[in-house]
Design an enzyme around this catalytic site. Structure first.
Site, short mmCIF file in Angstrom:
data_model
loop_
_atom_site.label_atom_id
_atom_site.label_comp_id
_atom_site.label_asym_id
_atom_site.label_seq_id
_atom_site.Cartn_x
_atom_site.Cartn_y
_atom_site.Cartn_z
N ASP A 98 0.86 -1.18 0.00
CA ASP A 98 0.00 0.00 0.00
C ASP A 98 0.90 1.23 0.00
OD1 ASP A 98 -3.25 -0.14 1.41
OD2 ASP A 98 -2.37 1.56 0.32
N ASP A 195 -2.86 4.66 -2.41
CA ASP A 195 -3.90 5.24 -1.57
C ASP A 195 -4.28 6.65 -2.06
OD1 ASP A 195 -5.32 4.89 1.05
OD2 ASP A 195 -4.30 6.78 1.47
N GLU A 250 -6.10 3.95 -6.07
CA GLU A 250 -7.40 4.10 -5.40
C GLU A 250 -7.95 5.44 -5.88
OE1 GLU A 250 -7.68 5.22 -1.39
OE2 GLU A 250 -9.56 4.16 -1.05
N HIS A 323 -11.33 -2.90 3.11
CA HIS A 323 -11.23 -2.59 4.54
C HIS A 323 -11.96 -1.30 4.91
CE1 HIS A 323 -8.13 -0.23 2.64
NE2 HIS A 323 -8.14 0.56 3.69
N ASP A 324 -12.52 -0.61 3.90
CA ASP A 324 -13.21 0.66 4.16
C ASP A 324 -14.72 0.57 4.03
OD1 ASP A 324 -10.65 2.49 2.38
OD2 ASP A 324 -10.86 2.14 4.53
O1 TEU Z 1 -9.52 5.57 1.68
C1 TEU Z 1 -9.95 6.83 1.23
C2 TEU Z 1 -11.35 6.90 0.81
O2 TEU Z 1 -11.69 7.90 0.22
C3 TEU Z 1 -12.41 5.87 1.03
O3 TEU Z 1 -11.89 4.73 1.59
C4 TEU Z 1 -13.47 6.45 1.97
O4 TEU Z 1 -13.93 7.63 1.40
C5 TEU Z 1 -12.92 6.75 3.33
O5 TEU Z 1 -12.75 5.50 3.95
C6 TEU Z 1 -13.88 7.63 4.11
O6 TEU Z 1 -15.18 7.12 4.07
C7 TEU Z 1 -8.11 5.42 1.81
C8 TEU Z 1 -7.84 4.20 2.68
O7 TEU Z 1 -8.38 3.05 2.03
C9 TEU Z 1 -8.52 4.45 4.01
O8 TEU Z 1 -8.43 3.28 4.84
C10 TEU Z 1 -7.81 5.61 4.67
O9 TEU Z 1 -8.51 5.94 5.87
C11 TEU Z 1 -7.81 6.85 3.76
O10 TEU Z 1 -7.50 6.57 2.40
C12 TEU Z 1 -6.75 7.84 4.23
O11 TEU Z 1 -5.48 7.27 4.00
#
Ligand code: TEU
Ligand code: CA
Length: 546
Positions: A98, A195, A250, A323-324
């Protein structure tokens, strides 16, 4: 269509903190991943995406990096990492890391120096302003500018205040990032998941936003900045082009109309992206905890339009959770009476669509959301900030708890369920986050021992995908004509024509109008003895060869 290994791959996302704890401290670690490499090989996946294991104060569980070249103590040592990489390669698999370079932790030495004084050489590694220049809000709620006493100025953080945004306008920042990337690639890492890479170029006039839907702010103000493609082309020239690796961006805030600018074959930027339209379609103006109805027809349309927009001259990924986001069987399937069937149906979608599939850890078991009864059980900073904001706004947090149970990122981060032992065999200690109580019926050991499990269904689908290039390179055409229950599509090349039928509903689905003469059934998620010519059972999924 140019053939590439990363187009033929099946990615498996590992969130190490919740994957396997090897030393009893209740936190997943690298040695835990090493222990499970044979399990992953058995599943049949071939590219592992490892979520951050770099040194971090864990404000955002590793997405706030304090040292890009050190392993966070709780995950293990660099020797453990090296052993993991050897273990992955020995099994003919690949490992992508990542890359989190839109921001660092505020405890990173660069930020520590930057905040020291306005004259410090690191000052311009971040964005500092004498006054708060605009009304930008953080992804996690609250202002995106934080006042810092030391020099009496404000710094930008699109995420938490412990995640200050790097200033990519500064060529020294870019050089240091490229050097760090080479450090990992020279160790043999096979690429990066990048990311929020669509955010790295800021609109340096920092305009106010007058858009009330946060998704529009992301797309129109934070993402797709003026120099984002210049930076990605430079990164590719300086780093990626020197290695046989893959990159997946991403692409938060990237609309399908702009996707090819990032992944076009001729662009020299990224190989593929994770797009978000299907993941945010049920988020209302206030984000994920302000849900709106999600239309099934709109869901299918998003996949059709992204395929049309990208697949001729670029490449897509296909994913349904990570994971989000909530667990896909809970969000897009039926995790109650049809959990097994719907988990298998979603697996069939994931592995027969056009684009590199990405399986999130535990989806192969049909792991579900967890509805913890108390806020104290939730760990994610986004969830905690949401509660603080609700209480501050005088709203009833119990109302929020219902949305948190359904939409929080924590749903994806409950410990992997390995067996029926205490804490599902995730840890000998006490887990950093409670294990989902359904591990007695949903766990890897039982799944691997049951030929009819979701696990083996994934394995069969991966084998079918590997043996049928039409599922990778073939044309994609949706054929259900916006049916309210059925999602069906064909995959076609000069040698093969496969027809996939997915009943995304709890009811029977009439298919009497579909001509199934002379077709051969390749795979179904039901007992073949129960197949009906004229209808699909609830959550029934079939692949036919024509
Ligand atoms: O996620 C950023 C992101 O924009 C989406 O995952 C979502 O909008 C966010 O989780 C808020 O709802 C990436 C990573 O996958 C996430 O785990 C991190 O928290 C974020 O970037 C910051 O690094
Ligand atoms: Ca551990």
């Amino acid at each position: 269509m140019k053939k590439n290994w990363w187009k033929e791959a099946v990615i498996y996302e590992i969130y190490p903190r919740s994957f396997k704890d090897s030393n009893g401290d209740g936190i997943g670690d690298l040695r835990g991943v090493i222990e499970k490499l044979d399990y992953l090989k058995k599943l049949g996946v071939d590219v592992l995406w490892l979520c951050p294991v770099y040194d971090s104060p864990n404000d955002d569980y590793g997405y706030d990096i304090r040292d890009y070249r050190a392993i966070i103590k709780e995950a293990g040592t660099m020797e453990d990492f090296n052993e993991l990489l050897v273990g992955v390669h020995d099994r003919g698999m690949k490992l992508i890391m990542d890359l989190v370079v839109n921001h660092t932790s505020d405890e990173h030495e660069w930020f520590q120096k930057s905040r020291e004084s306005k004259e410090n050489p690191y000052r311009d590694f971040y964005f500092w302003k004498p006054e708060k220049p605009n009304n930008w809000q953080s992804f996690f709620g609250g202002d995106a500018w934080e006042y810092d006493e030391k020099t009496g100025e404000w710094y930008l953080h699109l995420f938490t205040k412990k995640q200050p945004d790097l200033n990519w306008e500064n060529p020294t920042v870019r050089e240091k990032i490229y050097s760090m990337m080479r450090f990992w690639l020279n160790k043999g890492v096979d690429g990066f998941r990048m990311d929020v890479i669509s955010l790295i170029s800021k609109r340096t006039d920092f305009p106010d936003t007058n858009l009330d839907n946060f998704a529009d702010v992301i797309e129109q103000v934070y993402a797709n900045g003026p120099r984002v493609h210049e930076f990605l082309r430079e990164m590719n020239e300086e780093v990626m082009s020197g290695y046989d690796i893959t990159t997946v961006g991403e692409a938060v805030g990237v609309p399908k109309e702009k996707a090819l600018l990032y992944v076009g074959d001729d662009r020299g930027e990224l190989n593929m992206i994770f797009q978000f339209d299907h993941m945010i379609m049920d988020s209302g103006p206030g984000g994920r905890f302000d849900p709106i109805h999600r239309s099934f027809i709109q869901f299918k349309k998003i996949f059709r339009e992204w395929d049309e927009a990208v697949s001729k001259k670029g490449w897509n990924s296909v994913y349904l959770d990570n994971h989000d986001y909530p667990r896909m069987v809970s969000r897009f399937g039926n995790d109650k009476i049809y959990r097994r069937e719907s988990a298998k149906l979603l697996a069939m979608m994931l592995l027969t669509m056009r684009g590199t599939p990405c399986i999130f850890q535990g989806s192969e078991l049909g792991m579900t959301n967890v509805a913890y009864p108390f806020f104290e059980d939730y760990r994610d900073v986004e969830t905690r900030h949401a509660k603080e904001a609700w209480v501050k706004a005088g709203k009833d947090p119990d109302e929020l708890l219902k949305y948190v149970q359904k939409y929080s990122r924590d749903n994806a981060r409950t410990p992997m369920q390995w067996n029926r032992n205490k804490h599902a065999g995730f840890t000998e200690g006490s887990p950093w986050m409670k294990v989902n109580p359904n591990y007695m019926t949903i766990n890897a050991k039982d799944s691997v021992n049951d030929q009819n499990s979701i696990f083996w269904f994934y394995n069969r689908l991966i084998t079918i995908r590997k043996n049928n290039p039409v599922l990778v390179y073939g044309e994609y055409e949706q054929t259900d004509g916006d049916h309210s229950q059925l999602f069906s599509y064909i995959r076609e090349d000069e040698d093969d024509l496969l027809h996939i039928l997915l009943n995304f509903s709890d009811e029977l689905c009439d298919i009497s109008d579909i001509n199934l003469e002379g077709v051969e059934l390749i795979l179904t998620n039901q007992l073949e003895s129960e197949l009906h010519q004229n209808h699909l059972l609830p959550w029934e999924a079939r692949i036919y060869q024509l």
